[in-house]
Structure formats: C-alpha cells, structure tokens
Design an enzyme around this catalytic site. Sequence first.
Site, PDB file in Angstrom:
ATOM      1  N   TYR A 139       0.819  -1.220   0.000  1.00  0.00           N
ATOM      2  CA  TYR A 139       0.000   0.000   0.000  1.00  0.00           C
ATOM      3  C   TYR A 139       0.854   1.272   0.000  1.00  0.00           C
ATOM      4  O   TYR A 139       0.376   2.343  -0.366  1.00  0.00           O
ATOM      5  CB  TYR A 139      -0.932   0.038   1.218  1.00  0.00           C
ATOM      6  CG  TYR A 139      -2.090  -0.932   1.156  1.00  0.00           C
ATOM      7  CD1 TYR A 139      -2.313  -1.727   0.036  1.00  0.00           C
ATOM      8  CD2 TYR A 139      -2.970  -1.051   2.219  1.00  0.00           C
ATOM      9  CE1 TYR A 139      -3.375  -2.618  -0.015  1.00  0.00           C
ATOM     10  CE2 TYR A 139      -4.038  -1.943   2.174  1.00  0.00           C
ATOM     11  CZ  TYR A 139      -4.230  -2.718   1.056  1.00  0.00           C
ATOM     12  OH  TYR A 139      -5.287  -3.591   1.016  1.00  0.00           O
ATOM     13  N   LYS A 171       2.645 -15.315   2.842  1.00  0.00           N
ATOM     14  CA  LYS A 171       2.590 -16.079   1.586  1.00  0.00           C
ATOM     15  C   LYS A 171       4.041 -16.406   1.246  1.00  0.00           C
ATOM     16  O   LYS A 171       4.554 -16.079   0.162  1.00  0.00           O
ATOM     17  CB  LYS A 171       1.896 -15.224   0.507  1.00  0.00           C
ATOM     18  CG  LYS A 171       1.569 -15.958  -0.775  1.00  0.00           C
ATOM     19  CD  LYS A 171       0.403 -16.907  -0.656  1.00  0.00           C
ATOM     20  CE  LYS A 171       0.185 -17.627  -1.984  1.00  0.00           C
ATOM     21  NZ  LYS A 171      -0.718 -18.783  -1.856  1.00  0.00           N
ATOM     22  N   ASP A 210      -3.896 -17.861   1.972  1.00  0.00           N
ATOM     23  CA  ASP A 210      -5.051 -18.515   1.329  1.00  0.00           C
ATOM     24  C   ASP A 210      -5.674 -19.532   2.284  1.00  0.00           C
ATOM     25  O   ASP A 210      -6.896 -19.626   2.417  1.00  0.00           O
ATOM     26  CB  ASP A 210      -4.662 -19.142  -0.017  1.00  0.00           C
ATOM     27  CG  ASP A 210      -3.321 -19.858   0.011  1.00  0.00           C
ATOM     28  OD1 ASP A 210      -2.578 -19.704   0.994  1.00  0.00           O
ATOM     29  OD2 ASP A 210      -3.008 -20.578  -0.955  1.00  0.00           O
ATOM     30  N   ASP A 236      -5.903  -6.294   5.829  1.00  0.00           N
ATOM     31  CA  ASP A 236      -7.064  -5.547   5.348  1.00  0.00           C
ATOM     32  C   ASP A 236      -8.189  -6.528   5.008  1.00  0.00           C
ATOM     33  O   ASP A 236      -9.335  -6.377   5.447  1.00  0.00           O
ATOM     34  CB  ASP A 236      -6.627  -4.762   4.096  1.00  0.00           C
ATOM     35  CG  ASP A 236      -7.660  -3.763   3.634  1.00  0.00           C
ATOM     36  OD1 ASP A 236      -8.723  -3.660   4.268  1.00  0.00           O
ATOM     37  OD2 ASP A 236      -7.412  -3.092   2.621  1.00  0.00           O
ATOM     38  N   ASP A 263     -11.610  -7.859   7.642  1.00  0.00           N
ATOM     39  CA  ASP A 263     -13.009  -7.709   7.207  1.00  0.00           C
ATOM     40  C   ASP A 263     -13.714  -9.059   7.189  1.00  0.00           C
ATOM     41  O   ASP A 263     -14.880  -9.167   7.580  1.00  0.00           O
ATOM     42  CB  ASP A 263     -13.077  -7.085   5.803  1.00  0.00           C
ATOM     43  CG  ASP A 263     -13.277  -5.581   5.874  1.00  0.00           C
ATOM     44  OD1 ASP A 263     -12.918  -4.994   6.912  1.00  0.00           O
ATOM     45  OD2 ASP A 263     -13.792  -5.006   4.903  1.00  0.00           O
TER      46      ASP A 263
END
Length: 355
Positions: free
Chosen positions: A138, A190, A222, A246, A250
């Site tokens: 980001y 990851k 994942d 992020d 959620d």
Amino acid sequence: MKIAVLAGDGIGPEIVAQALRVLEVLKKEGMAMEFVEAPLGGQAYDAYGHPYPEFTQQVCRAADAVLLGAVGGPQYDTLDRPLRPERGLLAIRKDLGLFANLRPAVLYPELANASTLKPEVVAGLDIMIVRELTGDVYFGQPRGIRVNPETGQREGFNTMIYSESEVRRIAHVAFQIAMKRRKKLCSVDKANVLETTEFWREIVTDVAKEYPEVELTHMYVDNAAMQLIRNPKQFDVIVTGNIFGDILSDEASMLTGSIGMLASASLNESKKGLYEPSHGSAPDIAGKNLANPIATILSAAMMLRYSFDQEAAATRIENAVKKVLAAGYRTADIYEPGMKKVSCSEMGELIVAAM
Ligand code: NAD
C-alpha cells in the site's frame, strides 16, 4: 489521561456521546480523565475547510489517546480528493505514526444467530487480528501506471516491501497482546511465493525467542482465509501485513455478522492510540437515535486497556455490555423477534446502569 474526542460525521456524534457517558462513570469515581473535543472529516471541512485541520492536529498530538466516531457522508463525495473526510483519517493515522491496527472479532453467544455461519461454529468466538498499517504494497515505492518502454503497453505496478524494523515492531505488539490473552499467535504470510513475506516469517520467528510462553504458528494467507470460515475458534491472535490484514480483518468481522459491535484500535510506538468502531458513519440512519453504540463503547474499553493499562476498568465495561445483551436488549441492527428493541441512547443508559 488526556483524551481527544473526535465525534465526526453521520452517526458519529450519537455513538460517541454514549461512549462518553460510560467513561464519565469512571471519571466520577475518581479516574483522572480529561476530554478535549475537536472536529475531523466532513465536520472539520465545514468548520475549517480541511478534514484534519491544524486545531485538530494540535489536540490529537497533545492527547494520550484519541476516541473517534466515524467520518464521511454523501454531501462530501464530490469534494476534491484531498479534502474528503476519509483523507482526514489517513492523515491522522500518518501524523500519529499509528502502525499497529488491532481488530477484535468477538461473538457474544447471545448474538450467534446474527452470523451467516452456523451458531456452533462461531458462538463464543474471540479473535484478535493485528494488522501492520503503514507499510507493505500500500505504501511501497515505486508505484504507478506507465507505458512499458519495451512492449509499448500500459501497465500498473506496486512494490511489496517490509524492512526488518517494521516487521520486528509489529511482531512485538502481537506477541505482547498474545501474552495478555490465550498465548497463541498465528503469523499469516505467503512465504511460498513472495520473498517479502518469506523475510516476514524469518523475522517473526526470531522475535518469538523473546516470548517462549507464546505458541507461534505460521499459515499461508489462502489457507488462513479458508480456516477463518471453516474453524475460526482455532485462532487467538493473528498477525499479518497490511494488505492481507485488510482482507482478513473484514472477513473475520463478518463472522460475527454485526458491524455495530466491532471495536478497533490503532497504536503507535509509545502506546498512544486511535480508538474507533470498525463501521462507517452510516448516513442512512444518522440523527435518528437508531445506531448501535456498542462498537464505540468497546473501543473506549480497548483504550483503557491498551493506552492506559486499566485492565479492570476495560473488563468492567465489557462485562456491562455482556450483561445488557444477556438481558435481551438490542438495537435495531441486532434485533431478533422476542428481544427488547432499544434506541442508541437507551443502549448507552443500560450499559451505564449495568456498570
Ligand atoms: P457504514 O459502515 O457506514 O454502513 C454500512 C451499513 O451498516 C449501513 O446500512 C449502516 O446503517 C449500517 N451500520 C453501520 N454502523 C452501524 C451502527 N453502529 N449501528 C447500526 N447500523 C450500522 O458503511 P458505508 O455505508 O459504506 O459508508 C458510509 C460512509 O462512512 C461513507 O462516507 C464512508 O466513506 C464512510 N466510512 C467511514 C469509515 C470510518 O470513519 N472509519 C469507515 C467506513 C466507511
């Protein structure tokens, strides 16, 4: 305890008023709290022409913690981007160096039906997601949209990057939170594909040596996304980078099915924090005394725990919320037939009484 109070837009003033009532109980009993109000977001644009004006900056910098409602509203959606309410939020996070975002996903047994998952999968769920907030893809440079000189094609590009000090400091926050909870930490990465997160895993593993009591595990993102739905109660604390955090925070919040219940905290290196509900300003119900104030009240409890080390007071507020829910009181967003429907201010009153 100097607390900056930023009510913000939409339902912000209604829900923050209820959190202040709860804190006032503690203040009247002798807890040394001082509240200083300042505008943020659309409210600040209206008063000062900027979503994070100089006055608010000064109040927040001088405070030990910031309690925020929410910002944003349709009347501000046509402003130039730098003047929009959400920019005020980004600016305050940057200004105060808030690098650690704490998002608890707690599902009270009484609300298990609010989740889209089977009650037995989620009832009693209590997860804390620790998300790094100021680094990763980001913010990494270089970034942009360009014409590739070799192919002549337009392309978009970003850079995923974490420095050792950035990983170490977020890892320490996560281990320290795990020490206050069930002492289980799962680091999500990851590492099988991305070097940035292979490095992340190496550093988190090294920091773990300083916390021998905490059981550290690693999980690919994942798989973590899948496990959060399959068996979420296996997790205690999860730590991860900005982009994975992020998405996973959620996902985890939706396990509980009730956005009006979810608190959050963002901390800097000296434990100064910004405490706010996870939801937005809900313009559709603003000014109607319908909003659920519990996420904001629980954010105030997090403030007492993480910025002021007032564990007993934090637990007292959380227990008062549990008691009111157990007695069957519900705001409209979490209402089920057979329960007692109450307004935003009535919910605040009930929680104060339960304290
Ligand atoms: P939202 O979270 O404001 O609302 C989504 C839905 O949830 C709405 O139906 C709303 O009524 C309901 N809801 C939210 N909080 C509630 C509460 N406490 N009690 C009962 N119901 C509640 O998200 P949105 O509609 O996408 O965004 C509205 C505005 O909020 C936008 O301007 C957006 O940019 C802003 N926003 C701000 C923040 C923040 O301040 N941190 C976060 C997200 C969105």
